[in-house]
Structures are given as C-alpha cells and as structure tokens.
Design a protein around this motif. Sequence first.
Motif, PDB file in Angstrom:
ATOM      1  N   THR A  25       8.672 -10.453  10.890  1.00 38.67           N
ATOM      2  CA  THR A  25       7.340  -9.990  10.506  1.00 38.67           C
ATOM      3  C   THR A  25       7.397  -9.071   9.289  1.00 38.67           C
ATOM      4  O   THR A  25       6.546  -9.164   8.390  1.00 38.67           O
ATOM      5  N   LEU A  26       8.386  -8.198   9.230  1.00 33.40           N
ATOM      6  CA  LEU A  26       8.568  -7.337   8.061  1.00 33.40           C
ATOM      7  C   LEU A  26       8.787  -8.189   6.817  1.00 33.40           C
ATOM      8  O   LEU A  26       8.139  -7.980   5.784  1.00 33.40           O
ATOM      9  N   ALA A  27       9.688  -9.160   6.897  1.00 28.18           N
ATOM     10  CA  ALA A  27       9.958 -10.038   5.752  1.00 28.18           C
ATOM     11  C   ALA A  27       8.718 -10.839   5.373  1.00 28.18           C
ATOM     12  O   ALA A  27       8.391 -10.993   4.190  1.00 28.18           O
ATOM     13  N   ASP A  28       8.004 -11.329   6.369  1.00 26.05           N
ATOM     14  CA  ASP A  28       6.806 -12.123   6.129  1.00 26.05           C
ATOM     15  C   ASP A  28       5.716 -11.289   5.460  1.00 26.05           C
ATOM     16  O   ASP A  28       4.987 -11.783   4.590  1.00 26.05           O
ATOM     17  N   SER A  29       5.588 -10.035   5.823  1.00 25.36           N
ATOM     18  CA  SER A  29       4.607  -9.159   5.188  1.00 25.36           C
ATOM     19  C   SER A  29       4.957  -8.931   3.721  1.00 25.36           C
ATOM     20  O   SER A  29       4.078  -8.976   2.851  1.00 25.36           O
ATOM     21  N   ARG A  69      -4.150  -5.493   9.678  1.00 21.17           N
ATOM     22  CA  ARG A  69      -3.915  -4.646  10.851  1.00 21.17           C
ATOM     23  C   ARG A  69      -2.536  -4.863  11.450  1.00 21.17           C
ATOM     24  O   ARG A  69      -1.973  -3.945  12.046  1.00 21.17           O
ATOM     25  N   ALA A  70      -1.970  -6.045  11.312  1.00 20.57           N
ATOM     26  CA  ALA A  70      -0.636  -6.313  11.866  1.00 20.57           C
ATOM     27  C   ALA A  70       0.414  -5.459  11.159  1.00 20.57           C
ATOM     28  O   ALA A  70       1.220  -4.777  11.805  1.00 20.57           O
ATOM     29  N   THR A  71       0.403  -5.488   9.840  1.00 19.73           N
ATOM     30  CA  THR A  71       1.367  -4.709   9.059  1.00 19.73           C
ATOM     31  C   THR A  71       1.188  -3.216   9.316  1.00 19.73           C
ATOM     32  O   THR A  71       2.157  -2.486   9.521  1.00 19.73           O
ATOM     33  N   GLN A  72      -0.047  -2.765   9.335  1.00 15.53           N
ATOM     34  CA  GLN A  72      -0.316  -1.349   9.609  1.00 15.53           C
ATOM     35  C   GLN A  72       0.099  -0.975  11.021  1.00 15.53           C
ATOM     36  O   GLN A  72       0.682   0.090  11.246  1.00 15.53           O
TER      37      GLN A  72
END
Length: 160
Positions: free
Chosen positions: A71-75, A30-33
């Motif tokens: 967060t983008l990189a971590d995803s 849900r975080a990435t979405q």
Amino acid sequence: MTETVTQPDTPTDPQALADAVTQAMWSRDRATQGLGMQLQSVKPGYALIRMVVRGDMVNGHHICHGGFIFTLADSAFAFSCNSYNQNTVASGCSIDFLAPAREGDVLEAEAVERSLSGRTGVYDITVRTLSGKTVALFRGKSYRIKGEVIAGLQQADGQA
C-alpha cells in the motif's frame, strides 16, 4: 480522440501543477492518511512517501505485513503518475519483498517514472528503511483515463 479541458486556474508550471495535484489528491486520499503516511516530495513523475510501521501493522511473524508495504508503494505510485493532472490508474503492478520491516521502522517509498508514452507509463518504486535497507521493489504500470485530478476535486466540491 478525447480532449482534456484544463480549468482556467490550473497551474501551467510543471512543479506548481504537481503541487496542486498533490494537494487535491491528498485531500481525498483517506487510505493514505489513515495509515499515517507522510508526503515528503512530489515532482512530475516522482514521489517520496514515508510511513512508520505501527504495532497494528505487524503479522504473526512480528514483521510488517506485506499488504502495508504494498500500500505504501502503491500510494507513491499514485502520486507520481497523477502528478501531471491527468487521471491515471494502475493497469498492473508487481512487488518483490526483499527484507522484513519491523515495528518502529520508518519506511520510504520512492517512485520514479521510467517511461511515459501515450496513455501508459511504467514506474519503479523502491521501499527502504531510513537506514537504507531495501525492503521491496514494486513496478507499476499506469493507464491514463478521462478527466483531470484538480477538476475532479472541484467537481466533488461543487465548484465546477
């Protein structure tokens, strides 16, 4: 020594497996979405994810808050290191911010596996704008834990 038991309907082809893992992870992420990220490509040990920098992602300097870039990189890191269907988590990571991203920029995070040995891996993630400007460099170290991604989804759904 722990043994991983693969579900009978789990694909054996590496790309088909990476695709199935991606679907399983995406359905629960849900975080990435919620940040509007879009998966562009996932292969064994590789992921490419996009995110548009929205107005609610900029900080007091009117540039993208570093936490969103992280967060983008971590995803991308998560999708790349879990692509083998073995539950894998971050054991450590670092990021270097090289240039600002601004509202409306489309950022791409490309994760590339550099090393995979035993339970550990090293992944380099480059965050760029679509015009090619490098915004950040992220290095993630992964650690494989018990379980499988797809089996975890099946258990969560009551299928296992």
